[in-house]
Design a protein around this motif. Structure first.
Motif, PDB file in Angstrom:
ATOM      1  N   ASN A   1       7.373   9.883  -0.118  1.00 43.81           N
ATOM      2  CA  ASN A   1       5.970   9.720   0.274  1.00 43.81           C
ATOM      3  C   ASN A   1       5.848   9.035   1.634  1.00 43.81           C
ATOM      4  O   ASN A   1       4.946   9.335   2.420  1.00 43.81           O
ATOM      5  CB  ASN A   1       5.221   8.885  -0.759  1.00 43.81           C
ATOM      6  CG  ASN A   1       5.355   9.428  -2.160  1.00 43.81           C
ATOM      7  OD1 ASN A   1       6.145   8.925  -2.945  1.00 43.81           O
ATOM      8  ND2 ASN A   1       4.598  10.472  -2.482  1.00 43.81           N
ATOM      9  N   THR A   2       6.751   8.062   1.893  1.00 45.43           N
ATOM     10  CA  THR A   2       6.699   7.265   3.122  1.00 45.43           C
ATOM     11  C   THR A   2       8.071   7.283   3.775  1.00 45.43           C
ATOM     12  O   THR A   2       9.086   7.055   3.109  1.00 45.43           O
ATOM     13  CB  THR A   2       6.301   5.812   2.821  1.00 45.43           C
ATOM     14  OG1 THR A   2       5.045   5.798   2.139  1.00 45.43           O
ATOM     15  CG2 THR A   2       6.203   4.995   4.093  1.00 45.43           C
TER      16      THR A   2
ATOM     17  N   SER B   1       1.868   0.235   8.905  1.00 46.84           N
ATOM     18  CA  SER B   1       1.841   1.572   8.302  1.00 46.84           C
ATOM     19  C   SER B   1       0.653   1.741   7.358  1.00 46.84           C
ATOM     20  O   SER B   1       0.212   2.865   7.096  1.00 46.84           O
ATOM     21  CB  SER B   1       3.150   1.834   7.548  1.00 46.84           C
ATOM     22  OG  SER B   1       3.227   1.051   6.364  1.00 46.84           O
ATOM     23  N   ALA B   2       0.143   0.631   6.846  1.00 54.54           N
ATOM     24  CA  ALA B   2      -0.978   0.701   5.902  1.00 54.54           C
ATOM     25  C   ALA B   2      -2.323   0.824   6.600  1.00 54.54           C
ATOM     26  O   ALA B   2      -3.340   1.035   5.933  1.00 54.54           O
ATOM     27  CB  ALA B   2      -0.973  -0.537   5.008  1.00 54.54           C
TER      28      ALA B   2
ATOM     29  N   GLN C   1       5.993   4.312  -4.951  1.00 48.52           N
ATOM     30  CA  GLN C   1       6.183   5.438  -4.042  1.00 48.52           C
ATOM     31  C   GLN C   1       7.677   5.690  -3.833  1.00 48.52           C
ATOM     32  O   GLN C   1       8.508   4.800  -4.029  1.00 48.52           O
ATOM     33  CB  GLN C   1       5.551   5.139  -2.678  1.00 48.52           C
ATOM     34  CG  GLN C   1       4.087   4.774  -2.718  1.00 48.52           C
ATOM     35  CD  GLN C   1       3.192   5.979  -2.896  1.00 48.52           C
ATOM     36  OE1 GLN C   1       3.352   6.994  -2.229  1.00 48.52           O
ATOM     37  NE2 GLN C   1       2.252   5.886  -3.821  1.00 48.52           N
TER      38      GLN C   1
ATOM     39  N   SER D   1       3.585  11.686   3.308  1.00 47.04           N
ATOM     40  CA  SER D   1       2.265  11.093   3.558  1.00 47.04           C
ATOM     41  C   SER D   1       2.245  10.249   4.829  1.00 47.04           C
ATOM     42  O   SER D   1       1.311  10.348   5.634  1.00 47.04           O
ATOM     43  CB  SER D   1       1.850  10.224   2.363  1.00 47.04           C
ATOM     44  OG  SER D   1       1.734  11.001   1.203  1.00 47.04           O
ATOM     45  N   GLN D   2       3.260   9.380   4.987  1.00 49.07           N
ATOM     46  CA  GLN D   2       3.308   8.466   6.137  1.00 49.07           C
ATOM     47  C   GLN D   2       4.663   8.582   6.821  1.00 49.07           C
ATOM     48  O   GLN D   2       5.700   8.491   6.163  1.00 49.07           O
ATOM     49  CB  GLN D   2       3.105   7.021   5.677  1.00 49.07           C
ATOM     50  CG  GLN D   2       1.791   6.726   4.984  1.00 49.07           C
ATOM     51  CD  GLN D   2       0.654   6.564   5.960  1.00 49.07           C
ATOM     52  OE1 GLN D   2       0.871   6.231   7.126  1.00 49.07           O
ATOM     53  NE2 GLN D   2      -0.570   6.796   5.514  1.00 49.07           N
TER      54      GLN D   2
ATOM     55  N   LYS E   1       0.802  -1.226   0.000  1.00 52.25           N
ATOM     56  CA  LYS E   1       0.000   0.000   0.000  1.00 52.25           C
ATOM     57  C   LYS E   1       0.838   1.281   0.000  1.00 52.25           C
ATOM     58  O   LYS E   1       0.584   2.196  -0.797  1.00 52.25           O
ATOM     59  CB  LYS E   1      -0.953  -0.009   1.195  1.00 52.25           C
ATOM     60  CG  LYS E   1      -1.869   1.211   1.228  1.00 52.25           C
ATOM     61  CD  LYS E   1      -2.854   1.144   2.376  1.00 52.25           C
ATOM     62  CE  LYS E   1      -3.733   2.381   2.403  1.00 52.25           C
ATOM     63  NZ  LYS E   1      -4.676   2.367   3.547  1.00 52.25           N
ATOM     64  N   ASN E   2       1.827   1.369   0.904  1.00 55.03           N
ATOM     65  CA  ASN E   2       2.624   2.595   1.013  1.00 55.03           C
ATOM     66  C   ASN E   2       3.992   2.474   0.357  1.00 55.03           C
ATOM     67  O   ASN E   2       4.879   3.283   0.637  1.00 55.03           O
ATOM     68  CB  ASN E   2       2.803   2.972   2.487  1.00 55.03           C
ATOM     69  CG  ASN E   2       1.502   3.379   3.140  1.00 55.03           C
ATOM     70  OD1 ASN E   2       0.662   4.029   2.511  1.00 55.03           O
ATOM     71  ND2 ASN E   2       1.302   2.972   4.384  1.00 55.03           N
TER      72      ASN E   2
ATOM     73  N   THR F   1       0.430  14.868   6.825  1.00 53.56           N
ATOM     74  CA  THR F   1       1.304  13.772   7.257  1.00 53.56           C
ATOM     75  C   THR F   1       0.605  12.910   8.300  1.00 53.56           C
ATOM     76  O   THR F   1       0.024  13.411   9.269  1.00 53.56           O
ATOM     77  CB  THR F   1       2.619  14.316   7.841  1.00 53.56           C
ATOM     78  OG1 THR F   1       3.251  15.138   6.863  1.00 53.56           O
ATOM     79  CG2 THR F   1       3.555  13.180   8.218  1.00 53.56           C
ATOM     80  N   ASN F   2       0.694  11.612   8.082  1.00 55.21           N
ATOM     81  CA  ASN F   2       0.095  10.644   8.985  1.00 55.21           C
ATOM     82  C   ASN F   2       1.209  10.051   9.857  1.00 55.21           C
ATOM     83  O   ASN F   2       2.067   9.326   9.363  1.00 55.21           O
ATOM     84  CB  ASN F   2      -0.590   9.550   8.159  1.00 55.21           C
ATOM     85  CG  ASN F   2      -1.437   8.636   9.014  1.00 55.21           C
ATOM     86  OD1 ASN F   2      -1.657   8.889  10.189  1.00 55.21           O
ATOM     87  ND2 ASN F   2      -1.900   7.551   8.418  1.00 55.21           N
TER      88      ASN F   2
ATOM     89  N   VAL G   1      10.227   5.974  -1.078  1.00 50.98           N
ATOM     90  CA  VAL G   1      10.308   5.535   0.318  1.00 50.98           C
ATOM     91  C   VAL G   1      11.669   5.920   0.875  1.00 50.98           C
ATOM     92  O   VAL G   1      12.704   5.744   0.209  1.00 50.98           O
ATOM     93  CB  VAL G   1      10.103   4.008   0.433  1.00 50.98           C
ATOM     94  CG1 VAL G   1      10.145   3.567   1.893  1.00 50.98           C
ATOM     95  CG2 VAL G   1       8.786   3.592  -0.211  1.00 50.98           C
TER      96      VAL G   1
END
Length: 667
Positions: free
Chosen positions: A388-389, A528-529, A290, A430-431, A285-286, A472-473, A292
């Motif tokens: 992104n992550t 994380s997802a 992406q 994002s994460q 998912k992440n 940001t999560n 990373v």
């Protein structure tokens, strides 16, 4: 056979006394074999007279010079081996020749000529048997067998299926390991032979190990469940055999199997529990397509995160570490792994297209030598690559070292996390996933307290992100010890066993939660997802493991025995050294109660209190001032205020900044 007090007293005699006893015994043996030879030849037991006494004189006169010249009295009887046997054979070839010439070819009145053959044979049997009896009686037999087995291990293969047969064929081609038996659970295979090697049922395994002098049990049961593997491994505990598992089937089929290819049991076998397969949907998912970024990419957890991430096709992977050597190793390893992934892809589609050049990959690797405390450099890296992550695994985690260097531990674990989180928030990541630890729960050490403060930072920032324009999560994943990671007990125990011991243990009742490095990394990625912001995820690590039991199991599976009061002649001693400053007898995973289940059976969600960003920021500023001033009392007070459950256990000294928890500089 154990060495009793009487045997020990005999062994402690001076060397010349023991040689004198041996020579006296050999004199009696010479006389006895002459008497026995006459009795067997003449079929009567009578007195000797006249020239018949010459045979006694010659037997002793021929044998003793030869025994001395060929070193039969220099050998240590309880360690008699093949070299001593070869010396005895040479002695008796010469002795027999002399005796045969004297009493058979030449002859002596009153002495039957056949005595020249019978007596040397009887003497050879008697002397050889006496040496090997002494070796066995004094307990040296097992030592000799072990030394011989080191030269060529004798193996039993558990599993007579395709994998076991190929393993046996591969080992037969290089002669490094002698395979003497198979064991299989299938009754249809039991009683058959494979290339001359018999297949036995498992209920007679111990008798088979003893009878065939087995040194190694090789597990060739790739289809067996973890529960069945654990059952087999447990049955081998304390049997004096080393337990290993088979290499890859490609190496077996190609005949390239060597001793070095056989693996010690993996960490799942040590834990004795099954691993829940990861959910690919959550892993992807992440990551897929992406950018990373992994901090601490060269560390135990960070490097495994990188290995797992490249399997799911990120657009690029940014590696951050402040250790040049660690960063170089993981960067080169990932490059090699990507070559293998590309080759496998082409093979799977049957493409005639040439493999990609080593310098060009579908996944871009970016190694960055940087510290997580360098905000300006991190900001440049984040803006340049726009991740992104972010997986934040960079941390000082070794409890005793951080306990003795608390200021640096706090700066790295607390303010390094703070800097990374701030940069991530500013750059729109994002994460952001923090790799945390069970030591953050009611900590008794600085490392645990620093990780709990890092969690508080992310919880507070998650609140800011939720109430503002930032997307940001932030989330945290908390788990226990990872078997095989740097500083973990498993590599330490392995090294201590290889060195002959002792194994050092801080307390016999210490328990810890454990999982393997790949399992931990996969669960971090999957957690994380599932995050929605500010979540504290806790990994289900099963039942805690008693470290003493783990040490004993590792000794047994190395083919050795624990040396203790019940087994004074064992191989590896386990020494208890006492708890270190900051160390707990047991760890916890939750501060509060009632963790909530998630979509994954091994991942739970905790709900725990935290400080608002305004309050936390003020306390962090005070903590930073205390660190700059190297004020131990103030630092300790700040840790207790920020982490209410923090209860220091023992004294510690900050070697970089003076006293921390104690005024005693000898700590």
């Amino acid at each position: 056979m154990p060495i009793t007090a009487s045997k020990q007293s005999l062994l402690s005699l001076p060397r010349f006394v023991k040689r004198t006893i041996a020579m006296f015994f050999d004199t009696l043996v010479c006389a006895f074999t002459v008497w026995l030879a006459f009795g067997l030849r003449l079929d009567q037991w009578g007195n000797f007279q006249g020239s018949q006494w010459w045979i006694f004189i010659c037997a002793i006169g021929f044998s003793f010079p030869l025994f001395i010249i060929f070193g039969l009295y220099r050998a240590i009887f309880r360690y008699v081996g093949s070299a001593a046997l070869a010396s005895m054979v040479r002695v008796f070839i010469i002795y027999t020749a002399l005796f045969f010439c004297t009493f058979t070819l030449i002859g002596v009145d009153g002495v039957p000529r056949s005595i020249g053959i019978i007596q040397p044979i009887l003497l050879f049997i008697a002397i050889g048997a006496s040496r090997y009896f002494v070796r066995y009686w004094l307990g040296g037999l097992n030592n000799i067998q072990k030394s011989l087995h080191k030269a060529q291990p004798i193996a039993l293969i558990y599993g007579a299926g395709s994998a076991g047969r190929q393993l046996a064929a591969g080992l037969a081609s290089n002669k490094e390991i002698l395979v003497k038996a198979f064991i299989d659970d299938d009754p249809h295979l039991q009683g058959s032979t494979i290339n001359g090697v018999s297949v036995y049922p498992n209920d007679g395994m111990q008798e088979l190990i003893d009878r065939l002098d087995i040194t190694d049990v090789l597990l060739a049961i790739p289809s067996a469940s973890q529960a069945r593997r654990s059952e087999i491994i447990s049955s081998l505990n304390g049997r004096g055999v080393r337990v290993r598992t088979l290499p890859g089937l490609i190496d077996i089929a190609s005949g390239r199997v060597r001793i070095s290819d056989l693996h010690d049991l993996d960490m799942n076998d040590l834990l004795g529990r099954a691993v829940v397969p990861p959910e690919v949907r959550l892993l992807e998912k992440n990551i897929r397509d992406q950018v990373v970024l992994v901090t601490g990419a060269g560390g135990s957890i960070g490097s495994e995160l990188c290995r797992q991430i490249i399997k799911f096709s990120p657009k690029s992977l940014v590696l951050i570490d402040n250790s040049e050597h660690s960063l170089y190793l993981i960067y080169e390893e990932l490059k090699r792994a990507l070559i293998g992934i590309e080759d496998e892809r082409l093979a799977a589609v049957g493409s005639d297209q040439a493999p990609l050049p080593h310098s060009v990959f579908p996944i871009k690797l970016v190694p960055c030598l940087a510290s997580v405390r360098d905000g300006d450099l991190l900001l440049w890296i984040f803006r340049a690559h726009q991740p992104n992550t972010v997986f934040h695994a960079a941390a000082y985690k070794h409890v005793p070292l951080v306990e003795q260097n608390p200021a640096e531990g706090i700066r790295n674990n607390v303010f390094g996390t703070f800097t990374c989180a701030q940069v991530s928030l500013e750059c729109g990541v994002s994460q952001f996933i923090l790799v945390s630890t069970d030591k953050a729960v009611r900590p008794t050490n600085v490392m645990g307290a620093s990780k709990r403060i890092a969690e508080l930072i992310l919880q507070a920032m998650a609140e800011i992100a939720a109430n503002g324009e930032h997307s940001t999560n932030f989330l945290m994943v908390r788990f226990g010890n990872v078997l095989g990671s740097s500083g973990s007990v498993a590599p330490l125990f392995s090294a201590q066993i290889a060195a002959g011991g002792p194994i050092t243990l801080t307390h016999s009742e210490v328990t810890r939660y454990f999982m393997t490095i790949p399992e931990a990394a996969q669960l971090v990625i999957q957690a994380s997802a599932m995050a929605v912001g500010g979540d504290v995820f806790v990994l289900d690590m099963g039942e805690p493991v008693r470290i003493y039991d783990l040490a004993v199991k590792m000794v047994y599976l190395s083919g050795l025995l624990v040396k203790d009061d019940a087994h004074p002649h064992g191989d590896i001693e386990i020494k208890v050294t006492g708890l270190r400053p900051g160390e707990k007898l047991y760890e916890e995973l939750l501060i509060g109660d009632n963790p909530q289940p998630t979509a994954h059976p091994k991942i739970m969600k905790a709900h725990e209190e935290f400080l608002s960003w305004d309050d936390l920021q003020q306390e962090l500023e005070k903590l930073n001032v205390a660190l700059d001033a190297s004020d131990g009392d103030l630092i300790r007070g700040m840790l207790k205020k920020l982490v209410p459950g923090y209860q220091p256990n023992g004294d510690a000294v900050d070697w970089n900044g003076g006293d921390f928890l104690s005024n005693d500089h000898s700590t």
